[in-house]
Design a protein around this motif. Sequence first.
Motif, short mmCIF file in Angstrom:
data_model
loop_
_atom_site.label_atom_id
_atom_site.label_comp_id
_atom_site.label_asym_id
_atom_site.label_seq_id
_atom_site.Cartn_x
_atom_site.Cartn_y
_atom_site.Cartn_z
N GLU A 1 30.01 45.13 41.14
CA GLU A 1 31.60 44.03 41.10
C GLU A 1 30.36 42.74 40.30
OE1 GLU A 1 31.98 46.81 43.85
OE2 GLU A 1 30.30 45.42 43.71
N TRP A 2 29.80 42.18 40.98
CA TRP A 2 29.23 40.76 40.52
C TRP A 2 29.56 40.95 38.87
CZ3 TRP A 2 24.16 40.68 37.93
CH2 TRP A 2 23.70 39.33 37.64
N ASN A 3 28.58 42.15 38.31
CA ASN A 3 28.35 42.41 36.78
C ASN A 3 29.27 42.83 36.15
OD1 ASN A 3 27.30 43.26 34.96
ND2 ASN A 3 27.44 45.01 34.63
N GLU A 4 30.65 42.93 37.62
CA GLU A 4 32.13 43.30 36.22
C GLU A 4 32.78 41.79 35.77
OE1 GLU A 4 34.25 46.06 38.85
OE2 GLU A 4 33.24 47.37 37.71
N GLU A 5 32.19 40.55 37.28
CA GLU A 5 32.85 39.32 37.17
C GLU A 5 31.97 39.18 35.57
OE1 GLU A 5 35.04 37.77 39.09
OE2 GLU A 5 35.45 39.48 39.64
N GLN A 6 30.57 39.02 35.19
CA GLN A 6 30.77 38.67 33.53
C GLN A 6 30.92 39.69 31.99
OE1 GLN A 6 29.51 37.61 36.63
NE2 GLN A 6 27.91 38.50 36.37
N ASP A 7 31.69 40.48 32.80
CA ASP A 7 32.38 41.78 32.10
C ASP A 7 33.80 40.94 31.59
OD1 ASP A 7 30.20 43.51 31.55
OD2 ASP A 7 31.88 44.79 32.89
N ALA A 8 34.65 40.10 33.13
CA ALA A 8 35.55 39.66 32.07
C ALA A 8 35.28 37.93 31.76
CB ALA A 8 35.87 40.28 33.88
#
Length: 189
Positions: free
Chosen positions: A31-38
Amino acid sequence: MDWNPKYVFDDTYFESEEKRLYFFENICTSEWNEEQDAGRSIVDATQMLVKQFPEWESSIRDYYGRWTDMLKSAIPETVEILRQLKESGKYKLYALTNWQVGLIDIALVRYNFLHWFDGRVVSGEEKTRKPFPEFYQRLLNRYNVNPAHALFIDDNFRNVKAAETLGITSIHFESPAKLLTDLKSMDLL
């Protein structure tokens, strides 16, 4: 692409498997990594976690500090399928990718086949990501793609289901061999 954090955080990185699991389940989570994806800055994301978990600082910094070690290689069989689709001249090929700003540039320098696409929409640049419908819609609108005439391929089943909700035929990528079989069964190769 063969990208996996376990190429850095392998069996020898932590003293125990429990510690590795804790790290991925509670600190550097998907979930944390996906925030960087966004679109969140990897610098801001790293600093946030270091402040929150100072005892894990070295490992947190390794997550993006050693990111290039996680990007192992292209998958040759998949690149060959992409080449065949491109060289057929029958299709427009677009990349809809969850990727952090800046990090995609590393891949674009390393791998020429990423330039074979007729266009790309990158989550970090768009400040949204798969599986959110507006991200898919940006590609459809930007490149004038009719969902009824499109095929979406992704290794994440959640993203496949989201595309199907928008009326896009989809293939869940599980292996190059299965993808080739799926494309042949659809008379696309």
